[in-house]
Design an enzyme around this catalytic site. Structure first.
Site, PDB file in Angstrom:
ATOM      1  N   THR A 195       0.885  -1.026  -0.125  1.00 31.49           N
ATOM      2  CA  THR A 195       0.000  -0.058  -0.031  1.00 31.49           C
ATOM      3  C   THR A 195       0.734   1.333  -0.079  1.00 31.49           C
ATOM      4  OG1 THR A 195      -1.556   1.259   1.434  1.00 31.49           O
ATOM      5  CG2 THR A 195      -0.088  -0.236   2.381  1.00 31.49           C
ATOM      6  N   ASP A 196       0.208   2.358  -0.554  1.00 32.82           N
ATOM      7  CA  ASP A 196       0.837   3.613  -0.389  1.00 32.82           C
ATOM      8  C   ASP A 196       1.210   4.177   0.944  1.00 32.82           C
ATOM      9  OD1 ASP A 196      -1.685   4.253   0.091  1.00 32.82           O
ATOM     10  OD2 ASP A 196      -1.765   5.835  -1.583  1.00 32.82           O
ATOM     11  N   GLU A 197       0.346   3.559   2.092  1.00 29.85           N
ATOM     12  CA  GLU A 197       0.330   4.102   3.239  1.00 29.85           C
ATOM     13  C   GLU A 197       1.797   3.792   4.143  1.00 29.85           C
ATOM     14  OE1 GLU A 197      -2.766   3.262   5.696  1.00 29.85           O
ATOM     15  OE2 GLU A 197      -4.233   3.386   4.053  1.00 29.85           O
ATOM     16  N   LYS A 221       2.153  -3.435   7.423  1.00 29.45           N
ATOM     17  CA  LYS A 221       2.328  -3.688   5.776  1.00 29.45           C
ATOM     18  C   LYS A 221       3.754  -3.285   5.374  1.00 29.45           C
ATOM     19  CE  LYS A 221      -0.222  -4.534   2.932  1.00 29.45           C
ATOM     20  NZ  LYS A 221      -0.455  -6.009   2.357  1.00 29.45           N
ATOM     21  N   TYR A 245      -1.995  -0.789  11.238  1.00 24.53           N
ATOM     22  CA  TYR A 245      -1.896  -1.421   9.839  1.00 24.53           C
ATOM     23  C   TYR A 245      -0.696  -0.987   8.904  1.00 24.53           C
ATOM     24  CZ  TYR A 245      -3.421  -1.779   4.937  1.00 24.53           C
ATOM     25  OH  TYR A 245      -3.372  -1.860   3.624  1.00 24.53           O
TER      26      TYR A 245
HETATM   27  P1  NAD Z   1     -10.012  -7.242   2.374  1.00 21.34           P
HETATM   28  O1  NAD Z   1      -9.924  -6.909   3.814  1.00 21.34           O
HETATM   29  O2  NAD Z   1     -11.236  -6.945   1.530  1.00 21.34           O
HETATM   30  O3  NAD Z   1      -9.700  -8.682   2.000  1.00 21.34           O
HETATM   31  C1  NAD Z   1      -8.542  -9.554   2.649  1.00 21.34           C
HETATM   32  C2  NAD Z   1      -8.690 -10.989   2.537  1.00 21.34           C
HETATM   33  O4  NAD Z   1      -7.750 -11.730   2.940  1.00 21.34           O
HETATM   34  C3  NAD Z   1     -10.110 -11.538   3.102  1.00 21.34           C
HETATM   35  O5  NAD Z   1     -10.605 -12.363   1.858  1.00 21.34           O
HETATM   36  C4  NAD Z   1      -9.777 -12.216   4.016  1.00 21.34           C
HETATM   37  O6  NAD Z   1     -10.484 -13.363   4.491  1.00 21.34           O
HETATM   38  C5  NAD Z   1      -8.200 -12.851   3.655  1.00 21.34           C
HETATM   39  N1  NAD Z   1      -7.512 -13.058   4.882  1.00 21.34           N
HETATM   40  C6  NAD Z   1      -7.029 -12.158   6.035  1.00 21.34           C
HETATM   41  N2  NAD Z   1      -6.555 -12.917   6.705  1.00 21.34           N
HETATM   42  C7  NAD Z   1      -6.008 -14.142   6.342  1.00 21.34           C
HETATM   43  C8  NAD Z   1      -5.297 -15.092   6.847  1.00 21.34           C
HETATM   44  N3  NAD Z   1      -4.379 -14.975   7.957  1.00 21.34           N
HETATM   45  N4  NAD Z   1      -4.915 -16.224   5.802  1.00 21.34           N
HETATM   46  C9  NAD Z   1      -5.928 -16.223   4.694  1.00 21.34           C
HETATM   47  N5  NAD Z   1      -6.539 -15.185   4.153  1.00 21.34           N
HETATM   48  C10 NAD Z   1      -6.693 -14.242   5.071  1.00 21.34           C
HETATM   49  O7  NAD Z   1      -8.692  -6.278   1.810  1.00 21.34           O
HETATM   50  P2  NAD Z   1      -8.516  -5.591   0.604  1.00 21.34           P
HETATM   51  O8  NAD Z   1      -8.991  -4.243   0.630  1.00 21.34           O
HETATM   52  O9  NAD Z   1      -9.083  -6.570  -0.627  1.00 21.34           O
HETATM   53  O10 NAD Z   1      -7.057  -5.447   0.442  1.00 21.34           O
HETATM   54  C11 NAD Z   1      -6.091  -6.512  -0.127  1.00 21.34           C
HETATM   55  C12 NAD Z   1      -4.661  -6.322  -0.111  1.00 21.34           C
HETATM   56  O11 NAD Z   1      -4.466  -5.154  -0.987  1.00 21.34           O
HETATM   57  C13 NAD Z   1      -4.166  -6.076   1.379  1.00 21.34           C
HETATM   58  O12 NAD Z   1      -2.943  -6.587   1.295  1.00 21.34           O
HETATM   59  C14 NAD Z   1      -4.052  -4.489   1.400  1.00 21.34           C
HETATM   60  O13 NAD Z   1      -3.087  -4.267   2.223  1.00 21.34           O
HETATM   61  C15 NAD Z   1      -3.527  -4.106  -0.038  1.00 21.34           C
HETATM   62  N6  NAD Z   1      -4.093  -2.812  -0.386  1.00 21.34           N
HETATM   63  C16 NAD Z   1      -5.363  -2.380  -0.557  1.00 21.34           C
HETATM   64  C17 NAD Z   1      -5.977  -0.937  -0.770  1.00 21.34           C
HETATM   65  C18 NAD Z   1      -7.362  -0.757  -0.628  1.00 21.34           C
HETATM   66  O14 NAD Z   1      -7.511   0.520  -0.945  1.00 21.34           O
HETATM   67  N7  NAD Z   1      -8.126  -1.522  -0.051  1.00 21.34           N
HETATM   68  C19 NAD Z   1      -4.931  -0.271  -1.431  1.00 21.34           C
HETATM   69  C20 NAD Z   1      -3.519  -0.643  -1.470  1.00 21.34           C
HETATM   70  C21 NAD Z   1      -3.350  -1.998  -1.011  1.00 21.34           C
HETATM   71  O1  TDX Z   2     -16.678   6.457   7.686  1.00 23.81           O
HETATM   72  C1  TDX Z   2     -15.500   6.877   7.354  1.00 23.81           C
HETATM   73  N1  TDX Z   2     -15.423   8.334   7.303  1.00 23.81           N
HETATM   74  C2  TDX Z   2     -14.199   8.891   6.912  1.00 23.81           C
HETATM   75  O2  TDX Z   2     -14.178  10.210   6.743  1.00 23.81           O
HETATM   76  C3  TDX Z   2     -14.471   6.162   7.089  1.00 23.81           C
HETATM   77  C4  TDX Z   2     -14.740   4.533   7.056  1.00 23.81           C
HETATM   78  C5  TDX Z   2     -13.499   6.705   6.547  1.00 23.81           C
HETATM   79  N2  TDX Z   2     -13.444   8.301   6.596  1.00 23.81           N
HETATM   80  C6  TDX Z   2     -12.074   8.730   6.131  1.00 23.81           C
HETATM   81  C7  TDX Z   2     -10.837   8.183   6.573  1.00 23.81           C
HETATM   82  C8  TDX Z   2      -9.812   8.067   5.321  1.00 23.81           C
HETATM   83  O3  TDX Z   2      -9.320   9.783   5.207  1.00 23.81           O
HETATM   84  O4  TDX Z   2     -12.091   8.139   4.576  1.00 23.81           O
HETATM   85  C9  TDX Z   2     -10.646   8.031   4.231  1.00 23.81           C
HETATM   86  C10 TDX Z   2     -10.782   6.565   3.478  1.00 23.81           C
HETATM   87  O5  TDX Z   2     -10.585   5.636   4.697  1.00 23.81           O
HETATM   88  P1  TDX Z   2     -10.736   4.123   4.461  1.00 23.81           P
HETATM   89  O6  TDX Z   2     -11.835   3.767   3.343  1.00 23.81           O
HETATM   90  O7  TDX Z   2     -10.627   3.510   5.806  1.00 23.81           O
HETATM   91  O8  TDX Z   2      -9.212   3.959   3.602  1.00 23.81           O
HETATM   92  P2  TDX Z   2      -7.779   4.562   4.290  1.00 23.81           P
HETATM   93  O9  TDX Z   2      -7.551   4.461   5.639  1.00 23.81           O
HETATM   94  O10 TDX Z   2      -7.434   5.750   3.429  1.00 23.81           O
HETATM   95  O11 TDX Z   2      -7.068   2.872   3.619  1.00 23.81           O
HETATM   96  C11 TDX Z   2      -7.314   2.416   2.496  1.00 23.81           C
HETATM   97  O12 TDX Z   2      -6.555   2.635   1.488  1.00 23.81           O
HETATM   98  C12 TDX Z   2      -5.190   2.376   1.561  1.00 23.81           C
HETATM   99  C13 TDX Z   2      -7.358   0.769   2.603  1.00 23.81           C
HETATM  100  O13 TDX Z   2      -8.519   0.515   3.624  1.00 23.81           O
HETATM  101  C14 TDX Z   2      -6.085   0.352   3.049  1.00 23.81           C
HETATM  102  O14 TDX Z   2      -6.195  -1.148   3.011  1.00 23.81           O
HETATM  103  C15 TDX Z   2      -5.231   0.774   1.822  1.00 23.81           C
HETATM  104  O15 TDX Z   2      -3.821   0.144   2.165  1.00 23.81           O
END
Ligand code: NAD
Ligand code: TDX
Length: 347
Positions: free
Chosen positions: A136-138, A167, A163
């Site tokens: 992630t960019d975080e 990562k 988190y």
């Molecule tokens: P998500 O929470 O929707 O899904 C995570 C999945 O991993 C689920 O299916 C869960 O059951 C599985 N999982 C969790 N723990 C596990 C374990 N111990 N063993 C096997 N499976 C397990 O997550 P997402 O938003 O789809 O993110 C997927 C990946 O992308 C993550 O690595 C996250 O850090 C990365 N990422 C997410 C975002 C975003 O915006 N959501 C952005 C950049 C990177």
């Molecule tokens: O109810 C809300 N109100 C609000 O203002 C929630 C749930 C979030 N927020 C804000 C927090 C953040 O600034 O919105 C922004 C986005 O929040 P999230 O959806 O929780 O995302 P973020 O914390 O930015 O992280 C996401 O992007 C990077 C993913 O959850 C991560 O897995 C990924 O690595």
């Protein structure tokens, strides 16, 4: 006259039998569909523990000869010993992914994100399997709102939350396994994804499903925090590009120039859903809330030729809103418990 001949930077890697960890989550399942639809010669084994964030429904329609599901935990070394041999790549999405959860209880984040990645790396090393790590960019921390800079592959790591620090730790393990053991690795760090199948705990689906249920959307802090939005299908195409043509040992940043502050995104959602602009509540800020993320994906675009296709955010948002309206059976089971958790946190 000397004629310069352009050589490809790498020989393409053509995987035939991949493991996708976390393939029942939001982004992992999108990648499984992407490979299924675009690369018919590839067999996919999805390894997923089906935590609260995993849903087998996400891949059920394509389960069969080409997509197999294994219910298991990435921390289970014995299972990995049985599963990994015979596969030629691991694409590692599985993670605890939600910042707010990591603040309330960091322990599962250390377990899955750090130990789980370690177990997978060890299995990949033992059976000499190509490893692509989804990050992630975080990991880079945050930028000031007025900073002209964006994150690049050279930006120092500076994670803020439990988190993002787990990562970042997992990225470091991947780098070390490449340098020390010669494991064939790549890492991608992507910005905020949006699209169908995202859990209702996350910002965009939370607000959409709140409006559908007649609950007022909730905005943290002053609403000016900026996220760099990318459609999850563009994330999937980028990961495939890196897996197959990326240089080993390298990191690639994935982003689509989608910077927007949360207030603007919420106004977009309210407008698309026919609500007044002020029909939301301000709530308590997230502790340690990162101010701004922004990705410079020049390396991925110039070196590997990847381009995003979903560049119209409003159109992607409209489609996403429509998907949540059309699929209440997918998100309703998780909605009440998610909102109860937020309420207890004052959010
Ligand atoms: P998500 O929470 O929707 O899904 C995570 C999945 O991993 C689920 O299916 C869960 O059951 C599985 N999982 C969790 N723990 C596990 C374990 N111990 N063993 C096997 N499976 C397990 O997550 P997402 O938003 O789809 O993110 C997927 C990946 O992308 C993550 O690595 C996250 O850090 C990365 N990422 C997410 C975002 C975003 O915006 N959501 C952005 C950049 C990177
Ligand atoms: O109810 C809300 N109100 C609000 O203002 C929630 C749930 C979030 N927020 C804000 C927090 C953040 O600034 O919105 C922004 C986005 O929040 P999230 O959806 O929780 O995302 P973020 O914390 O930015 O992280 C996401 O992007 C990077 C993913 O959850 C991560 O897995 C990924 O690595």
């Amino acid at each position: 006259m000397v004629v310069a001949k352009l050589m490809p930077m790498t020989d393409a890697f053509i995987p035939k039998n991949i493991i996708v960890t976390g393939g029942c989550g939001f982004i992992g399942s999108n990648f499984v569909h992407y490979v299924y639809n675009n690369h018919p010669d590839v067999h996919i084994t999805v390894l997923d523990a089906l935590t609260y964030a995993g849903n087998l429904e996400n891949i059920k329609p394509i389960l069969g000869d080409r997509v197999e599901f294994v219910h298991g935990n990435i921390c289970d070394a014995q299972l990995l010993d049985e599963l990994v041999p015979g596969h030629d790549a691991i694409v590692h999405y599985a993670a605890e992914s939600h910042n707010d959860n990591s603040i309330a209880n960091p322990e599962p984040f250390v377990k899955t994100n750090v130990e789980g990645t370690f177990r997978l790396l060890e299995a990949a090393r033992k059976y000499d399997v190509r490893f692509h790590h989804i990050s992630t960019d975080e990991v880079y921390g945050d930028l000031a709102l007025d900073d002209p800079a964006k994150f690049t592959e050279e930006t120092p790591y500076h994670p803020s939350s439990p988190y993002s620090s787990t990562k970042a730790s997992s990225d470091m393990l991947v780098r070390a396994w490449h340098r020390t053991y010669g494991l064939r690795t790549t890492i991608s760090n992507c910005s905020n994804n949006y699209g169908p199948y995202q859990h209702v705990e996350k910002f965009i689906p939370r607000q959409i499903t709140n409006i559908i249920e007649g609950i007022r959307p909730k905005l943290y802090g002053d609403g000016l925090n900026v996220r760099d939005w990318i459609h999850t299908e563009d994330h999937s195409s980028a990961v495939w590009t890196i897996l197959t043509t990326g240089r080993l040992g390298e990191t690639y940043l994935i982003g689509a120039n989608g910077e927007r502050n949360n207030l603007t995104v919420l106004h977009d959602i309210l407008r698309v859903m026919g609500q007044p602009e002020d029909a939301f509540d301000w709530v308590k800020d997230r502790p340690g809330h990162d101010r701004r993320y922004a990705i410079d994906s020049t390396k991925l675009q110039t070196e590997l030729g990847w381009r995003p296709t979903h560049t119209d955010f409003e159109s992607g948002l409209r489609q996403t809103v429509q998907w949540y309206i059309d699929n209440p059976q997918w998100w309703e089971p998780a909605k009440a418990a998610t909102e109860a958790k937020y309420k207890a946190q004052g959010q």
